[in-house]
Design an enzyme around this catalytic site. Structure first.
Site, PDB file in Angstrom:
ATOM      1  N   HIS A 166      -4.403   2.931   8.164  1.00  0.00           N
ATOM      2  CA  HIS A 166      -3.157   2.483   8.779  1.00  0.00           C
ATOM      3  C   HIS A 166      -2.246   3.673   9.061  1.00  0.00           C
ATOM      4  CE1 HIS A 166      -3.417  -1.774   6.903  1.00  0.00           C
ATOM      5  NE2 HIS A 166      -3.928  -1.767   8.111  1.00  0.00           N
TER       6      HIS A 166
ATOM      7  N   GLU B 250       0.858  -1.184   0.000  1.00  0.00           N
ATOM      8  CA  GLU B 250       0.000   0.000   0.000  1.00  0.00           C
ATOM      9  C   GLU B 250       0.890   1.228   0.000  1.00  0.00           C
ATOM     10  OE1 GLU B 250      -2.227  -0.975   3.527  1.00  0.00           O
ATOM     11  OE2 GLU B 250      -0.943   0.233   4.809  1.00  0.00           O
TER      12      GLU B 250
END
Lengths: 337, 263
Positions: free
Chosen positions: B220, B181
């Site tokens: 996150h 990511e």
């Protein structure tokens, strides 16, 4: 938590990084002489947008800027200086150490500049003279030790994720931080309660909502899955309106408030919800969606997999909400409608 | 969950709860006390963020060699410090903010939902949780040799590149899937290793965050781009330069895998 410029400069003062004399005001005031009036906004690019002005008429300038919707200003003395450099500190994710980022040219777009170097300071020792020496040689100016030490303290003692001075002015009396950009680690705010009180800041809610520009509302569980859902919407020709990760083990209440949050954005025309339950229970999720659906009254397309999946699907279907086996078909239907 | 899967859990540790039992597993006040009674190879930490660092130090000091930290929201400086402390002492940390790892059919050290995994030949390493379950599920009949979620924090104990290198040495792994990511440079580092010929096995890459704006944290703590470092574009470009095929969506991963494995 991103700080306003004046809050960042307050932190700079606490760690002995010199800043210009200034005051924070929320209405027009008269100040003698040449000053810089700086609109206090969290977004960057204030200079380009004409929201930072050098003036001898502080009162009139603030009046004008207030008409543009700005409500807080930092008025600072105008500081003549010979050159500007760039300095910041952050954690180096690769080595797990703090690092100083430096450029001999201040006021630049650091993302695009080639004249940038990083200097890693190992976390298991303190800052040494030769660390400072290396930075000073690179930028070509002696006298940065207190600034470098201060930046490092912001990372290690104040839990800043990023502490940036762009530009740092070099004046007759030494370096002076003309701007500040400080972002604090949200996860560490609990140990800085006094500081937050002084800044009159509440602890930010730990909700993950990020607003985007499209019209398809996005909710998922797990950051990766939610991002993947957003990306799928884009790849399939739609435009995501937000990112909202409800996290692991979300219950009815959490899901309901997420749907209401996303649904109450006036730009949102439909909502895609992507749930892959591990510890998350699908029946709980379904109840939350149903509860919010009645208030939001926008079409909702749900992909539901995981624990108690069958029950969850029944609950949704009995309320006329579309349920899908995979995200592709949920998004496909949402975009076609 | 882990017990049901056949993981041998010999002891639990909760300060103040020593002497009790949970699901037939004895509970101790400290890790050292548990070690007096049992042989322990690995430990898993679920404790709340404010106490997780201390739990990590305790496990390292007790000499445990593999620690999985599930806990999310630990301050990044604390993570940097205990990760360093562990590394110097020869302890491997996985996480924090991770789902742990599973060797399908053998053992589970974490919170991955076992029913979506089956024994096979694909090694999956990921910065995500639920997206990892999704991809494992999609890989379907090919099955997985090992699945590791390394965690979504900016600093983690075990990097993508370390896991990929281990998969490359692992006899049971035929192909590797990376679920990356935005943020950080671990994906770029894997690409570099591949270009240098240091990884032999085929890799398929996927990166989440095509539509993520700059300087915004996407759930996150580690999924954030500061100073233009670790953008979606930079990762995709790095993969392409290293001839690592990139799946645009998680749904393409399986097809690409079957092609690279047949080669």
């Amino acid at each position: 938590m991103k700080l306003y410029e004046y809050e960042g400069k307050r932190l700079f003062s606490l760690v002995n990084i010199p800043v210009p004399r200034g005051q924070v005001v929320r209405s027009p005031v008269h100040v003698q002489g040449k000053v810089v009036v700086k609109s206090q906004l969290l977004e960057g690019g204030r200079g380009k947008r004409g929201l930072v002005r050098v003036t001898e008429d502080s009162y009139g300038t603030i009046e004008e800027l207030m008409k543009e919707g700005v409500n807080t200003f930092l008025i600072e003395e105008f500081v003549p200086h010979s050159r500007e450099i760039y300095l910041s500190a952050m954690m180096d994710r690769e080595t797990g150490n703090p690092m100083i980022v430096a450029s001999p040219f201040g006021g630049i777009n650091i993302e695009e500049s080639k004249d940038v170097r990083t200097f890693v300071i190992p976390i298991d020792r303190k800052l040494m003279r030769y660390d400072i020496d290396a930075v000073e040689k690179y930028v070509g100016y002696r006298g940065l030790s207190s600034v470098i030490e201060g930046l490092l303290r912001l990372i290690l003692e104040y839990d800043a994720e990023l502490a940036e001075i762009n530009p740092l002015a070099i004046t007759e009396n030494g370096p002076l931080a003309l701007d500040s950009k400080v972002i604090l680690d949200d996860n560490a705010l609990y140990r800085h309660e006094e500081l937050l009180k002084e800044l009159q800041r509440e602890k930010v809610p730990t909700d993950s909502y990020v607003e985007l520009e499209g019209d398809v509302g996005i909710i998922g569980n797990g950051a990766g899955l939610t991002m993947a859902t957003m990306d799928l919407v884009k790849l399939m020709g739609g435009n995501p309106a937000d990112f909202l990760d409800v996290g692991g083990g979300a219950d009815t209440e959490k899901v309901a408030s997420a749907v209401i949050r996303v649904g109450s954005n006036p730009r949102v025309r439909k909502i895609v919800i992507n749930i892959f339950g591990g510890i998350t229970r699908c029946d709980e999720v379904a109840k939350g969606i149903v509860e919010a659906y009645q208030k939001v009254n926008k079409p909702i397309y749900v992909r539901l997999t995981g624990t108690n999946e069958e029950e969850g699907k029944k609950i949704l279907q009995s309320h006329g909400i579309r349920v899908y086996e995979d995200a592709l078909s949920a998004i496909g239907d949402a975009l076609r409608s | 969950m882990m017990l049901k899967y056949g993981t041998k859990i010999v002891a639990g540790v909760t300060p103040g709860k020593g002497g009790t039992e949970v699901n037939g597993v004895p509970v101790y006040d400290t890790v050292r006390e548990a070690l007096k009674e049992h042989e322990i190879d690995a430990s898993i930490i679920f404790v709340p963020a404010r106490f997780a660092s201390e739990a990590a130090y305790e496990a390292v000091d007790a000499g445990i060699k593999l620690i999985t930290v599930i806990t999310e929201h630990i301050p990044v400086i604390d993570v940097a410090r205990f990760v360093r402390y562990a590394k110097v002492r020869g302890t491997r940390i996985i996480g924090p903010n991770c789902p742990g790892l599973i060797v399908p059919g053998e053992s589970l050290l974490g919170i991955l939902p076992a029913k979506y995994f089956r024994k096979g030949t694909v090694g999956i390493v990921s910065r995500s949780g639920t997206l990892t379950y999704e991809v494992s599920h999609l890989v379907g009949d090919m099955g997985q040799s090992t699945v590791i979620g390394i965690g979504g924090d900016p600093i983690v104990g075990t990097s993508l590149q370390e896991v990929v290198q281990e998969f490359d040495q692992d006899e049971r792994t035929e192909a590797i899937v990376i679920i990356g990511e935005i943020g950080g440079t671990m994906e770029e580092r894997v690409a570099q290793l591949k270009r240098e010929g240091k990884i032999r096995k085929p890799i398929v890459g996927y990166i989440a965050g095509l539509t993520a704006p700059r300087e915004k944290r996407m759930g996150h703590a580690g999924a954030v781009v500061y100073m233009g470092m670790g953008t979606f574009e930079s990762k995709i470009e790095a993969f392409k330069k290293a001839d690592i095929p990139v799946a645009k969506t998680p749904y393409e991963i399986r097809d690409i895998l079957t092609k690279v494995v047949r080669k």
